[in-house]
Design a protein around this motif. Structure first.
Motif, PDB file in Angstrom:
ATOM      1  N   LEU A   1     -43.037 -33.013 -18.173  1.00 49.22           N
ATOM      2  CA  LEU A   1     -43.866 -34.152 -17.770  1.00 49.22           C
ATOM      3  C   LEU A   1     -43.644 -34.519 -16.309  1.00 49.22           C
ATOM      4  CD1 LEU A   1     -43.647 -36.492 -20.897  1.00 49.22           C
ATOM      5  CD2 LEU A   1     -45.630 -35.188 -20.112  1.00 49.22           C
ATOM      6  N   ALA A   2     -42.384 -34.510 -15.873  1.00 48.47           N
ATOM      7  CA  ALA A   2     -42.088 -34.835 -14.470  1.00 48.47           C
ATOM      8  C   ALA A   2     -42.734 -33.824 -13.531  1.00 48.47           C
ATOM      9  CB  ALA A   2     -40.577 -34.882 -14.255  1.00 48.47           C
ATOM     10  N   ALA A   3     -42.678 -32.532 -13.906  1.00 47.33           N
ATOM     11  CA  ALA A   3     -43.282 -31.497 -13.062  1.00 47.33           C
ATOM     12  C   ALA A   3     -44.796 -31.640 -13.008  1.00 47.33           C
ATOM     13  CB  ALA A   3     -42.892 -30.114 -13.585  1.00 47.33           C
ATOM     14  N   LEU A   4     -45.422 -31.900 -14.154  1.00 48.05           N
ATOM     15  CA  LEU A   4     -46.883 -32.050 -14.193  1.00 48.05           C
ATOM     16  C   LEU A   4     -47.350 -33.268 -13.395  1.00 48.05           C
ATOM     17  CD1 LEU A   4     -47.641 -31.173 -17.934  1.00 48.05           C
ATOM     18  CD2 LEU A   4     -48.235 -29.824 -15.917  1.00 48.05           C
ATOM     19  N   VAL A   5     -46.636 -34.377 -13.558  1.00 46.91           N
ATOM     20  CA  VAL A   5     -47.035 -35.592 -12.841  1.00 46.91           C
ATOM     21  C   VAL A   5     -46.828 -35.420 -11.338  1.00 46.91           C
ATOM     22  CG1 VAL A   5     -46.528 -38.045 -12.517  1.00 46.91           C
ATOM     23  CG2 VAL A   5     -46.594 -37.092 -14.810  1.00 46.91           C
ATOM     24  N   ALA A   6     -45.737 -34.762 -10.936  1.00 49.13           N
ATOM     25  CA  ALA A   6     -45.499 -34.511  -9.509  1.00 49.13           C
ATOM     26  C   ALA A   6     -46.587 -33.615  -8.930  1.00 49.13           C
ATOM     27  CB  ALA A   6     -44.124 -33.884  -9.308  1.00 49.13           C
ATOM     28  N   ALA A   7     -46.998 -32.585  -9.679  1.00 47.53           N
ATOM     29  CA  ALA A   7     -48.077 -31.711  -9.211  1.00 47.53           C
ATOM     30  C   ALA A   7     -49.384 -32.482  -9.082  1.00 47.53           C
ATOM     31  CB  ALA A   7     -48.241 -30.535 -10.170  1.00 47.53           C
ATOM     32  N   ALA A   8     -49.653 -33.374 -10.036  1.00 50.67           N
ATOM     33  CA  ALA A   8     -50.864 -34.198  -9.957  1.00 50.67           C
ATOM     34  C   ALA A   8     -50.819 -35.124  -8.751  1.00 50.67           C
ATOM     35  CB  ALA A   8     -51.022 -35.005 -11.246  1.00 50.67           C
ATOM     36  N   ALA A   9     -49.641 -35.674  -8.454  1.00 53.92           N
ATOM     37  CA  ALA A   9     -49.498 -36.558  -7.288  1.00 53.92           C
ATOM     38  C   ALA A   9     -49.801 -35.805  -6.000  1.00 53.92           C
ATOM     39  CB  ALA A   9     -48.092 -37.142  -7.250  1.00 53.92           C
ATOM     40  N   LEU A  10     -49.302 -34.562  -5.892  1.00 52.17           N
ATOM     41  CA  LEU A  10     -49.570 -33.764  -4.696  1.00 52.17           C
ATOM     42  C   LEU A  10     -51.055 -33.452  -4.561  1.00 52.17           C
ATOM     43  CD1 LEU A  10     -46.582 -31.237  -4.809  1.00 52.17           C
ATOM     44  CD2 LEU A  10     -46.898 -33.118  -3.211  1.00 52.17           C
ATOM     45  N   ALA A  11     -51.712 -33.141  -5.688  1.00 52.64           N
ATOM     46  CA  ALA A  11     -53.146 -32.834  -5.639  1.00 52.64           C
ATOM     47  C   ALA A  11     -53.963 -34.052  -5.221  1.00 52.64           C
ATOM     48  CB  ALA A  11     -53.610 -32.328  -7.007  1.00 52.64           C
ATOM     49  N   VAL A  12     -53.633 -35.210  -5.770  1.00 52.33           N
ATOM     50  CA  VAL A  12     -54.355 -36.443  -5.421  1.00 52.33           C
ATOM     51  C   VAL A  12     -54.107 -36.813  -3.965  1.00 52.33           C
ATOM     52  CG1 VAL A  12     -54.496 -38.918  -5.880  1.00 52.33           C
ATOM     53  CG2 VAL A  12     -54.382 -37.303  -7.779  1.00 52.33           C
ATOM     54  N   PHE A  13     -52.855 -36.705  -3.520  1.00 49.88           N
ATOM     55  CA  PHE A  13     -52.502 -37.035  -2.138  1.00 49.88           C
ATOM     56  C   PHE A  13     -53.220 -36.116  -1.157  1.00 49.88           C
ATOM     57  CE2 PHE A  13     -49.652 -36.659   1.564  1.00 49.88           C
ATOM     58  CZ  PHE A  13     -49.569 -37.991   1.936  1.00 49.88           C
ATOM     59  N   ASP A  14     -53.358 -34.840  -1.523  1.00 48.76           N
ATOM     60  CA  ASP A  14     -53.982 -33.863  -0.630  1.00 48.76           C
ATOM     61  C   ASP A  14     -55.480 -34.103  -0.494  1.00 48.76           C
ATOM     62  OD1 ASP A  14     -53.807 -31.481   0.995  1.00 48.76           O
ATOM     63  OD2 ASP A  14     -54.835 -30.420  -0.614  1.00 48.76           O
ATOM     64  N   ARG A  15     -56.103 -34.673  -1.525  1.00 46.49           N
ATOM     65  CA  ARG A  15     -57.553 -34.870  -1.505  1.00 46.49           C
ATOM     66  C   ARG A  15     -57.982 -36.220  -0.946  1.00 46.49           C
ATOM     67  NH1 ARG A  15     -60.795 -31.599  -4.700  1.00 46.49           N
ATOM     68  NH2 ARG A  15     -59.716 -29.900  -5.732  1.00 46.49           N
ATOM     69  N   ARG A  16     -57.109 -37.224  -1.013  1.00 48.44           N
ATOM     70  CA  ARG A  16     -57.525 -38.574  -0.623  1.00 48.44           C
ATOM     71  C   ARG A  16     -57.568 -38.730   0.887  1.00 48.44           C
ATOM     72  NH1 ARG A  16     -54.946 -43.306   0.340  1.00 48.44           N
ATOM     73  NH2 ARG A  16     -52.918 -42.553  -0.362  1.00 48.44           N
ATOM     74  N   ASP A  17     -58.567 -39.480   1.357  1.00 52.17           N
ATOM     75  CA  ASP A  17     -58.673 -39.826   2.774  1.00 52.17           C
ATOM     76  C   ASP A  17     -57.670 -40.939   3.045  1.00 52.17           C
ATOM     77  OD1 ASP A  17     -59.295 -40.604   5.324  1.00 52.17           O
ATOM     78  OD2 ASP A  17     -61.457 -40.570   5.024  1.00 52.17           O
ATOM     79  N   LEU A  18     -56.548 -40.604   3.717  1.00 48.04           N
ATOM     80  CA  LEU A  18     -55.486 -41.587   3.927  1.00 48.04           C
ATOM     81  C   LEU A  18     -55.931 -42.729   4.807  1.00 48.04           C
ATOM     82  CD1 LEU A  18     -52.430 -39.240   4.410  1.00 48.04           C
ATOM     83  CD2 LEU A  18     -53.292 -40.288   2.337  1.00 48.04           C
ATOM     84  N   ALA A  19     -56.903 -42.485   5.670  1.00 46.14           N
ATOM     85  CA  ALA A  19     -57.351 -43.552   6.574  1.00 46.14           C
ATOM     86  C   ALA A  19     -57.973 -44.699   5.811  1.00 46.14           C
ATOM     87  CB  ALA A  19     -58.365 -42.994   7.565  1.00 46.14           C
ATOM     88  N   ARG A  20     -58.568 -44.412   4.620  1.00 45.81           N
ATOM     89  CA  ARG A  20     -59.236 -45.460   3.862  1.00 45.81           C
ATOM     90  C   ARG A  20     -58.511 -45.800   2.584  1.00 45.81           C
ATOM     91  NH1 ARG A  20     -64.530 -46.633   5.410  1.00 45.81           N
ATOM     92  NH2 ARG A  20     -65.273 -45.325   7.083  1.00 45.81           N
ATOM     93  N   GLY A  21     -57.499 -45.012   2.247  1.00 47.12           N
ATOM     94  CA  GLY A  21     -56.828 -45.235   0.992  1.00 47.12           C
ATOM     95  C   GLY A  21     -56.139 -46.575   0.904  1.00 47.12           C
ATOM     96  N   ALA A  22     -55.637 -47.116   2.021  1.00 47.10           N
ATOM     97  CA  ALA A  22     -54.898 -48.368   1.989  1.00 47.10           C
ATOM     98  C   ALA A  22     -55.787 -49.537   1.566  1.00 47.10           C
ATOM     99  CB  ALA A  22     -54.291 -48.657   3.362  1.00 47.10           C
ATOM    100  N   ARG A  23     -57.118 -49.373   1.663  1.00 43.90           N
ATOM    101  CA  ARG A  23     -58.014 -50.452   1.259  1.00 43.90           C
ATOM    102  C   ARG A  23     -58.842 -50.071   0.034  1.00 43.90           C
ATOM    103  NH1 ARG A  23     -59.969 -53.346   6.834  1.00 43.90           N
ATOM    104  NH2 ARG A  23     -58.049 -53.050   7.954  1.00 43.90           N
ATOM    105  N   GLY A  24     -58.425 -48.954  -0.579  1.00 46.09           N
ATOM    106  CA  GLY A  24     -59.077 -48.566  -1.814  1.00 46.09           C
ATOM    107  C   GLY A  24     -60.485 -48.050  -1.647  1.00 46.09           C
TER     108      GLY A  24
END
Length: 370
Positions: free
Chosen positions: A166-189
């Motif tokens: 579970l820890a490995a799967l959730v960590a992999a999901a976190a990396l995938a989400v982080f890689d796809r999200r626009d960080l410039a706008r993420g702070a305001r959702g």
């Protein structure tokens, strides 16, 4: 108490990645030539190392306390119980990283992480209070950490394997989400459209009419491709990407004079990173900072004719390089040797460049004004 402290530690440590995004440090870090996923990967690895250290100390403390109190606790069972506690903390930390990667805001990350931890704890405890509630316990990570009572019954490798997976799967999901999200706008959702294939061209997938500020209804800018492309070019020149984004916005914004609040709203980035970028641009004389009578706000705008001015200013650098290579040529005993020829080749190029560049700028002004 040890279980509660481990969970709090994991959540607090994992939330630091979101704190870096909110204060602008992540913008500066990702502007360096590193993989985008690297900061989150290193954060998860550091969390795993620190949890290992803490659980090791905990296991040694329990072992020492048992010996001093005359309690018969097998060393293997002590290690198994500590390992389950550590893997539980690692899973909670991975869930916190996933929430931070998805939301980009510290309050939301902390709130949802606490909700997940409390829900898991209640499910594990309430599920054992009534008949037929075993299924509810198995939905909780707390069950796999200590539901088998490892200090009494020994190791359950299957439960530990579930926590690891579970820890490995959730960590992999976190990396995938982080890689796809626009960080410039993420702070305001907020979300932006994906970058077009050709970054310098407008994003033609959305053909809705634009407003007078170059944006479509809903806040999506038709010029986002140009701004991103400008930022990438300046990054290759050695500048921070946020500096390029700020310069790109000031290049195409309407009106051309923008307050700090307007720039922050357009770029949807942290105030700290925007402030550093504007300071750098004004120091480089790319951007003018001005004020208006009766208005306490500062206004920023691209300096008119900035490119020819920068090229002309570089002419003095070419003169310095010409003088430096001339001094270098005087040091060679053999003026026709291979080392001297290499320096001479550079020297003659800078001599030519220092003469031609000012003339080229003058020619530009003459043709442009005509």
């Amino acid at each position: 108490m040890g279980l509660l402290l481990m969970v709090i530690f994991a959540v607090t440590f994992a939330t630091r990645s979101v704190t870096q995004e909110e204060n602008g440090m992540l913008d500066l870090l990702l502007a360096q030539p590193i993989d985008r996923k690297s900061p989150l990967t290193q954060r998860f690895a550091a969390l795993a190392v620190q949890i290992t250290v803490v659980t090791s100390v905990l296991a040694l403390s329990v072992f020492a306390g048992a010996n001093s109190g005359g309690l018969d606790i097998a060393a293997g069972r002590n290690v198994t119980a500590s390992a389950g506690l550590g893997l539980l903390a690692l899973l909670i930390g991975a869930i916190t990283l996933l929430l931070g990667a998805a939301t980009g805001t510290r309050p939301l990350t902390l709130g949802f992480a606490a909700l997940v931890a409390v829900a898991g704890y209640l499910a594990n405890n309430l599920g054992g209070m009534f008949d037929g509630g075993e299924w509810l316990r198995k939905l909780s990570p707390f069950y796999y950490a200590n539901g088998h009572s490892p200090l009494v019954n020994g190791a359950d490798l299957g439960h530990l394997a579930v926590l690891v997976a579970l820890a490995a799967l959730v960590a992999a999901a976190a990396l995938a989400v982080f890689d796809r999200r626009d960080l410039a706008r993420g702070a305001r959702g907020e979300q932006t459209l994906p970058a077009p294939v050709f970054p310098f061209l407008p994003d033609e997938r959305d053909t809705r009419p634009m407003t007078g500020h170059g944006t479509r209804p809903g806040g999506h800018s038709r010029t986002v491709g140009l701004r991103r492309g400008f930022a990438l070019v300046l990054e290759r020149m050695g500048l921070v990407r946020m500096t390029g984004r700020a310069a790109g916005w000031l290049l195409i914004c309407d009106p051309p004079e923008q307050t700090f609040a307007q720039i922050a709203d357009a770029l949807q980035a942290s105030k700290g990173s925007i402030s550093k970028s504007l300071k750098q641009l004004t120091t480089m004389r790319w951007v003018d900072k001005s004020s208006k009578p009766g208005d306490r706000k500062d206004y920023y705008s691209i300096r008119p004719g900035i490119m020819p001015e920068l090229i002309r200013a570089q002419s003095s650098q070419y003169t310095d390089l010409t003088a430096m290579t001339a001094r270098g040529l005087a040091l060679f005993d053999d003026p026709h040797g291979a080392p001297a020829e290499r320096v001479r080749d550079i020297h003659e190029f800078f001599v030519w460049l220092s003469k031609e560049m000012p003339a080229l700028v003058d020619r530009w002004y003459a043709e442009h004004r005509s």
